[in-house]
Design a protein around this motif. Structure first.
Motif, short mmCIF file in Angstrom:
data_model
loop_
_atom_site.label_atom_id
_atom_site.label_comp_id
_atom_site.label_asym_id
_atom_site.label_seq_id
_atom_site.Cartn_x
_atom_site.Cartn_y
_atom_site.Cartn_z
N THR A 63 0.90 -1.33 -0.01
CA THR A 63 0.07 0.08 0.03
C THR A 63 0.96 1.37 0.06
O THR A 63 1.94 1.00 -0.27
CB THR A 63 -0.93 0.01 1.15
OG1 THR A 63 -1.99 1.15 1.32
CG2 THR A 63 -0.35 0.05 2.65
N ASP B 181 0.89 4.26 -1.82
CA ASP B 181 1.57 4.97 -3.35
C ASP B 181 2.28 3.68 -3.97
O ASP B 181 3.34 4.23 -4.50
CB ASP B 181 2.16 6.21 -3.21
CG ASP B 181 2.04 7.03 -4.31
OD1 ASP B 181 1.09 6.84 -5.32
OD2 ASP B 181 2.72 7.92 -4.38
N HIS C 195 -0.78 1.16 -7.88
CA HIS C 195 -1.64 2.37 -7.55
C HIS C 195 -1.23 3.46 -8.42
O HIS C 195 -2.26 4.09 -9.24
CB HIS C 195 -1.13 2.79 -6.08
CG HIS C 195 -1.99 4.24 -5.47
ND1 HIS C 195 -1.21 5.18 -5.88
CD2 HIS C 195 -3.05 4.49 -4.68
CE1 HIS C 195 -2.10 6.33 -5.37
NE2 HIS C 195 -3.01 5.70 -4.69
N LYS D 289 -3.83 5.24 -11.49
CA LYS D 289 -4.06 6.60 -11.38
C LYS D 289 -3.79 7.15 -12.89
O LYS D 289 -4.80 7.83 -13.44
CB LYS D 289 -3.31 7.21 -10.39
CG LYS D 289 -3.40 8.74 -10.33
CD LYS D 289 -2.45 9.55 -9.20
CE LYS D 289 -1.42 10.36 -9.88
NZ LYS D 289 -1.72 11.73 -10.00
N THR E 21 -9.14 5.13 -0.59
CA THR E 21 -9.73 3.98 -0.08
C THR E 21 -11.14 3.66 -0.47
O THR E 21 -11.48 2.52 -0.49
CB THR E 21 -9.23 3.50 1.22
OG1 THR E 21 -9.46 2.14 1.55
CG2 THR E 21 -9.85 4.10 2.30
N LYS F 20 -5.81 5.77 2.21
CA LYS F 20 -4.98 5.44 1.02
C LYS F 20 -5.60 3.93 0.40
O LYS F 20 -5.97 3.02 0.99
CB LYS F 20 -3.51 5.13 1.53
CG LYS F 20 -2.75 6.19 1.83
CD LYS F 20 -1.59 5.91 2.68
CE LYS F 20 -1.74 5.63 4.27
NZ LYS F 20 -1.24 4.51 4.67
N MET F 21 -5.50 4.13 -1.01
CA MET F 21 -5.73 2.73 -1.74
C MET F 21 -4.76 1.81 -1.67
O MET F 21 -3.38 2.17 -1.87
CB MET F 21 -6.22 3.18 -3.14
CG MET F 21 -6.47 1.90 -3.99
SD MET F 21 -7.01 2.27 -5.57
CE MET F 21 -8.58 2.53 -5.37
N ASN F 22 -4.72 0.61 -1.51
CA ASN F 22 -3.94 -0.36 -1.55
C ASN F 22 -3.76 -0.91 -2.84
O ASN F 22 -4.46 -1.12 -3.89
CB ASN F 22 -3.98 -1.35 -0.50
CG ASN F 22 -5.27 -2.36 -0.64
OD1 ASN F 22 -5.42 -3.14 -1.67
ND2 ASN F 22 -6.16 -2.72 0.28
N GLU F 23 -2.51 -1.79 -3.02
CA GLU F 23 -2.18 -2.46 -4.24
C GLU F 23 -3.31 -3.47 -4.75
O GLU F 23 -3.29 -3.65 -5.85
CB GLU F 23 -0.80 -3.07 -4.29
CG GLU F 23 0.30 -2.17 -3.74
CD GLU F 23 0.58 -1.36 -5.35
OE1 GLU F 23 -0.10 -0.31 -5.27
OE2 GLU F 23 1.25 -1.67 -6.11
N ALA G 114 -5.85 -1.52 -6.44
CA ALA G 114 -5.57 -1.10 -7.54
C ALA G 114 -5.53 -1.95 -8.76
O ALA G 114 -5.88 -1.88 -9.91
CB ALA G 114 -4.04 -0.36 -7.37
#
Ligand code: T4K
Length: 375
Positions: A38, A40, A44, A48, A64, A233-236, A239
């Motif tokens: 996670t 960045d 991810h 983006k 997230t 935060k968005m995790n891998e 993504a």
């Protein structure tokens, strides 16, 4: 009841799209080598960049989930006082405003689009108003041009809750280009998803560092914390799901359109059901299929009858947010929203629904309205 039209298996209002299993496992393989899960990570970053291109927007940031993205969007604008918004939305929109210490002020909606009525906005503007938070409900764009004019005239910020509007375009522009900032939900129930996920889009690049910091505890460098942030935060793995689903986005929307056309082919012959019209300057995403009945009584009866046919429609959005016990508001001040909320039903709509099932659901409604239900 018409027993011939009963579905053997329940048909839900929505069903998440999943990519091919092998594609997902292949995409997440690298996570085991990199041990970067996670904060960045490379998936991810790739996600983006691809989303900025897909949505035709200059800048985006991932989160997230959509709700925290919306709270961060509001926070990043440094608003105070009152925010004019719509009561015809999911709880998230109003809670996000309130959780940022602001007061939601409910404005009535437009009967055709079901979005905030721009002609009603100015009557709610006071010396305390700092922003307009509008929602592109069910993916139909708000009247962004009128809202822009009002905002400029009164020096207000504009936030769009575009939770339902992934991939929608207006006059050839991605819908995320309007207002100061827009939020797209990438939740499992949406047209396009990353399991849970949210995206903010904006045209002013100076927002990026603040948004990045706000989703990471307000940290701006290893030894400085400049904002009271959160963890959003968005995790891998999210993504990776988004990247896989992105490959099939156009096919998914085309499949939804086929189901939409099947519904329309039946409903356009009926006077007792209203559905939302398409517009030639809008590229739609067919995210929901809302229908409006002639009264609350008919809507409520139809909701129960559909269950007997194994069709699990939903009353999105009932009750109205200004009828929630946690808000000290009064829905009689928004009569159009009240009428819409009392008569709306969202019918099943997802990429593998298929035109045959959609037509069958429409035919059940036609049959039941013609046969028994009274207003
Ligand atoms: N703004 C607006 C205007 C929104 O509509 C939303 C979310 C937000 C902001 C916030 O965005 P996020 O933070 O969620 O990203 C669902 C969704 O959970 C919610 O994302 C969505 N709006 C809302 C309109 O719908 P519920 O409470 O109706 O979800 P639920 O669990 O009843 O699921 C709906 C249907 O989907 C059911 O038939 C079951 C099916 N389903 C659901 C999930 C999660 C599945 O088959 N598989 C699944 O994994 O809120």
């Amino acid at each position: 009841m018409n027993p011939q039209l009963i579905f053997e298996q329940a048909v839900p209002v929505t069903k998440p799209k999943l990519p091919k299993y092998a594609n997902y496992t292949e995409t997440i393989k690298g996570i085991w080598n990199r041990r970067w899960l996670t904060n960045d990570g490379p998936l991810h970053q790739e996600f983006k960049t691809k989303l900025e291109r897909t949505l035709k927007v200059p800048f985006a940031e991932l989160f997230t989930n959509g709700h925290l993205a919306l709270e961060i969007a509001i926070k990043s604008l440094g608003l105070k006082g009152e925010v004019i918004t719509t009561p015809f939305t999911f709880a998230s929109t109003i809670h996000a405003i309130s959780n940022c210490g602001l007061t939601p002020v409910f404005c009535d909606i437009d009967r055709e689009t079901l979005n905030i009525d721009p002609d009603e906005i100015e009557k709610h503007i006071t010396s305390e108003t700092s922003a307009i938070a509008a929602v592109h409900v069910f993916g139909t764009p708000c009247n962004v041009y009128k809202i822009e004019k009002i905002a400029q005239k009164h020096g207000l910020k504009v936030i769009y809750d575009a939770a339902h509007a992934f991939g929608v375009e207006l006059d050839g522009k991605g819908i995320g280009n309007f207002g100061d900032i827009s939020m797209f939900s990438l939740h499992a129930t949406k047209v396009f998803h990353s399991i849970e996920g949210g995206l903010l889009t904006f045209s002013d690049d100076s927002f990026s560092p603040k948004l990045k910091a706000l989703k990471n505890f307000g940290i701006t460098s290893p030894e400085s914390v400049d904002y009271i942030g959160t963890n959003a935060k968005m995790n891998e793995f999210q993504a990776a799901m988004g990247l896989c689903n992105l490959e099939e986005l156009q096919a998914d929307i085309a499949a939804r359109e086929a189901a939409y056309q099947a519904y329309v082919s039946v409903f356009q012959e009926m006077d007792s059901v209203r559905f939302l019209q398409g517009y030639s300057n809008i590229k739609a995403n067919y995210s929901y299929f809302p229908v409006l009945f002639e009264s609350k009584n008919v809507r409520d009866q139809m909701f129960e009858i559909l269950k007997k046919y194994n069709v699990l429609a939903r009353k999105y959005f009932y009750p109205l947010c200004n009828d929630f016990s946690c808000y000290n508001a009064d829905s009689s001040n928004t009569p159009v929203a009240k009428e819409v909320s009392d008569s709306v039903l969202c019918l099943p709509m997802f990429s593998d629904l298929g035109d045959v099932k959609a037509r069958q659901i429409a035919e059940i409604i036609n049959y039941e309205l013609g046969d028994k239900i009274g207003g």
